[in-house]
Design an enzyme around this catalytic site. Structure first.
Site, PDB file in Angstrom:
ATOM      1  N   ASP A 135       0.845  -1.188   0.000  1.00 39.82           N
ATOM      2  CA  ASP A 135       0.000   0.000   0.000  1.00 39.82           C
ATOM      3  C   ASP A 135       0.885   1.244   0.000  1.00 39.82           C
ATOM      4  O   ASP A 135       2.000   1.232   0.547  1.00 39.82           O
ATOM      5  CB  ASP A 135      -0.887   0.041   1.241  1.00 39.82           C
ATOM      6  CG  ASP A 135      -1.994  -0.995   1.196  1.00 39.82           C
ATOM      7  OD1 ASP A 135      -2.215  -1.572   0.115  1.00 39.82           O
ATOM      8  OD2 ASP A 135      -2.621  -1.213   2.240  1.00 39.82           O
ATOM      9  N   MET A 136       0.370   2.323  -0.556  1.00 37.55           N
ATOM     10  CA  MET A 136       1.121   3.573  -0.585  1.00 37.55           C
ATOM     11  C   MET A 136       1.582   3.960   0.822  1.00 37.55           C
ATOM     12  O   MET A 136       2.717   4.403   1.015  1.00 37.55           O
ATOM     13  CB  MET A 136       0.259   4.689  -1.172  1.00 37.55           C
ATOM     14  CG  MET A 136       0.989   6.019  -1.272  1.00 37.55           C
ATOM     15  SD  MET A 136      -0.015   7.369  -1.916  1.00 37.55           S
ATOM     16  CE  MET A 136      -0.942   7.816  -0.448  1.00 37.55           C
TER      17      MET A 136
END
Length: 563
Positions: free
Chosen positions: A409-410
């Protein structure tokens, strides 16, 4: 709450002088509530907790029946005289009602006495009653039972006859073999003719028995078909009525914007990927608040929505916590309603990776292992291209293949492996698919975990109406398993550092498994989707172990979390 009659306008109990007004309206899909909205929400929360004019089971007591938590919203506004206050709203119905004193009304009231909905819904209910009567008809049930009995008896008798005829064939075969050498030619021909006639007779017996039972089945099936034709006609009628009623309802939901331009739900959703409005569109708190403000000449200044009640079974919603508007149902509506207003910038369009360094932990001719910083994309996004993929592509312009093997995930930091050629990519992909890659994460969660270790098995699927969030779904979700172990507790701030080992790699798996009520029930610190925003998401991929797909050498990488 002090209310001005018939206007749902609530004045602040405490002084608001210490806070300046917001410069622009809230971007409703990702925000930190303005201090004045927090004040308004606290005042509304006190009212909900203390009032006794209506009863709704939010699941905060021991009563486990019909628990329905609710999203509530507050809209900071100025009235025509310049007085500062706020409007309040709830999503859907509250206490089985659309209208409750102190809250703005629905955009369109289905339950109003003069509404077409009640009469047309009554017609659909009549069709449903006819359907139920037909489907549960004693005559139809008896016919179905008779048909089943005929089929069973038919199968039994035909099977028994087939066995008898099979024995007859075997006997005729033996007879033919016996007479081949023992009888004179004339006598042999006579017997062979007799055997052939017996064979013909047997075939006719089977045909007659089959026809007999087929006829019986057809007589009963014809009577059943009459019922089924009526049932199909009623279902088609119900579908047509429901579709017409639904479109009529959607056309009545007419939303205003600052310029008092109206658009109904059908027009609003016509150009979206959904094409048609989803059920419940327009019943959320945010559209109801803006609609009331525009139609009553209030100036909207800021918005905030919070959850009140027990957490739902599928979503992650915490009591009294603020949440953004949903993207599926509300985004198309609010896009129209906010036209002409100055709105905060969309923070999701910002490149949070700008100026951050991508550390290469390991490199050879076939693969790379990098330590991705938090708030940095793994792959290019819709609006931001800066990412692990983009940086590595620039550093290794001759690399072949897709580069990316897996993603983080970012907001998650930590170890990622990338392939520099197609062969390596395929080899690594196989290991991930076969779950041969060992992954360990370290997270800091909100709360003190009592047990030392455990396992979470909650299947996940995407939330179609609020992407990119995930839902727990035992019916349609994909299996997701996480093993966890407490590393350290911090009683001073009520947090726990925990080791997470995912055995599957579902989107947001660790974030949902930590936050969900049937998981740890403690969101990861800084989780802006399932918890509350902080300086960062405290989730780090600290260990990655796999076999080099070219050299077959086991590789293990560790990069400790810095918290």
């Amino acid at each position: 709450m002090e209310l001005i009659d018939d206007k749902c306008f609530t004045q602040f109990v405490e002084s608001t002088d210490k806070f300046s007004l917001p410069e622009r309206f809230t971007f409703p899909f990702y925000y930190q509530p303005h201090p004045l909205c927090i004040m308004a929400a606290e005042q509304l929360k006190q009212h909900i907790a203390m009032q006794n004019r209506w009863q709704h089971n939010f699941g905060l007591t021991d009563d486990a029946n019909k628990i329905i938590g609710k999203m509530f919203g507050v809209l900071l506004v100025k009235n025509k005289q310049g007085k500062l206050g706020f409007l309040s709203a709830f999503s859907g119905k509250l206490a089985e009602q659309n209208h409750i004193s102190g809250f703005v009304p629905p955009v369109f009231d289905l339950l109003a006495e003069d509404s077409f909905f009640l009469s047309e819904q009554a017609e659909i209910n009549r069709v449903n009653q006819q359907l139920e009567s037909l489907e549960n008809s004693i005559e139809l049930l008896q016919l179905l039972e008779q048909l089943q009995g005929v089929k069973q008896q038919s199968s039994k008798e035909i099977s028994e006859l087939r066995n008898e005829l099979s024995d007859n064939r075997q006997q005729r075969k033996l007879t033919r073999q016996t007479i081949a050498e023992e009888l004179a030619k004339q006598n042999k021909e006579t017997i062979l003719q007799t055997l052939a006639q017996q064979s013909v007779n047997d075939k006719w017996r089977l045909k007659e028995l089959t026809n007999k039972w087929q006829l019986k089945s057809e007589v009963i099936q014809t009577q059943i078909d009459t019922f089924e034709h009526q049932i199909s006609s009623l279902k088609l009628k119900r579908k047509r009525y429901s579709s017409q009623l639904q479109n009529k309802i959607f056309s009545q939901y007419r939303f205003l914007n600052k310029n008092l331009e109206k658009k109904n739900l059908l027009d609003i959703f016509a150009g979206t990927s959904l094409g048609t409005p989803p059920a419940g569109a327009g019943e959320c708190a945010a559209p109801k608040l803006l609609q009331y403000a525009f139609s009553h000449q209030y100036t909207p200044l800021a918005l905030a929505e919070f959850w009140w009640g027990a957490s739902p079974k599928s979503e992650v919603k915490k009591h009294q916590q603020f949440y953004p508007a949903c993207t599926g149902k509300c985004q198309p509506i609010l896009k129209h309603m906010l036209t002409g207003m100055e709105v905060d910038d969309n923070p999701l369009l910002k490149n949070y990776g700008e100026g951050k360094q991508l550390e290469i932990v390991y490199q050879d001719n076939d693969l790379l292992v990098v330590n991705k910083p938090a708030e940095f994309l793994s792959v290019p996004g819709k609006d931001v291209s800066d990412s692990v993929y983009q940086r590595i592509k620039q550093l290794f312009p001759t690399a072949a293949g897709p580069l990316i093997v897996h993603r983080l995930d970012m907001s998650t930091s930590g170890l990622m492996v990338l392939a520099l050629n197609s062969q390596t990519n395929k080899g690594l992909q196989k290991q991930f698919i076969r779950r041969q890659v060992e992954k360990e994460y370290v997270a800091l969660v909100e709360g003190l975990i009592e047990n030392e270790q455990g396992e979470i098995n909650l299947p996940l699927r995407g939330d179609l109406f609020d992407r990119p969030k995930q839902l727990v779904c035992f019916e349609h979700g994909k299996p997701a398993k996480t093993v966890w172990q407490v590393l350290q507790r911090f009683p001073q701030n009520g947090r726990t550092k925990v080791l997470l080992k995912p055995h599957t790699g579902r989107t947001h798996q660790l974030r949902v498994h930590c936050a969900h009520v049937e998981g740890l029930n403690m969101p990861i610190v800084g989780d802006d989707l399932y918890g509350t925003l902080d300086e960062r998401l405290y989730l780090h991929a600290q260990r990655l172990a796999f076999v080099h797909p070219v050299t077959n050498k086991p590789l293990v990488f560790e990069c400790k979390a810095c918290y």
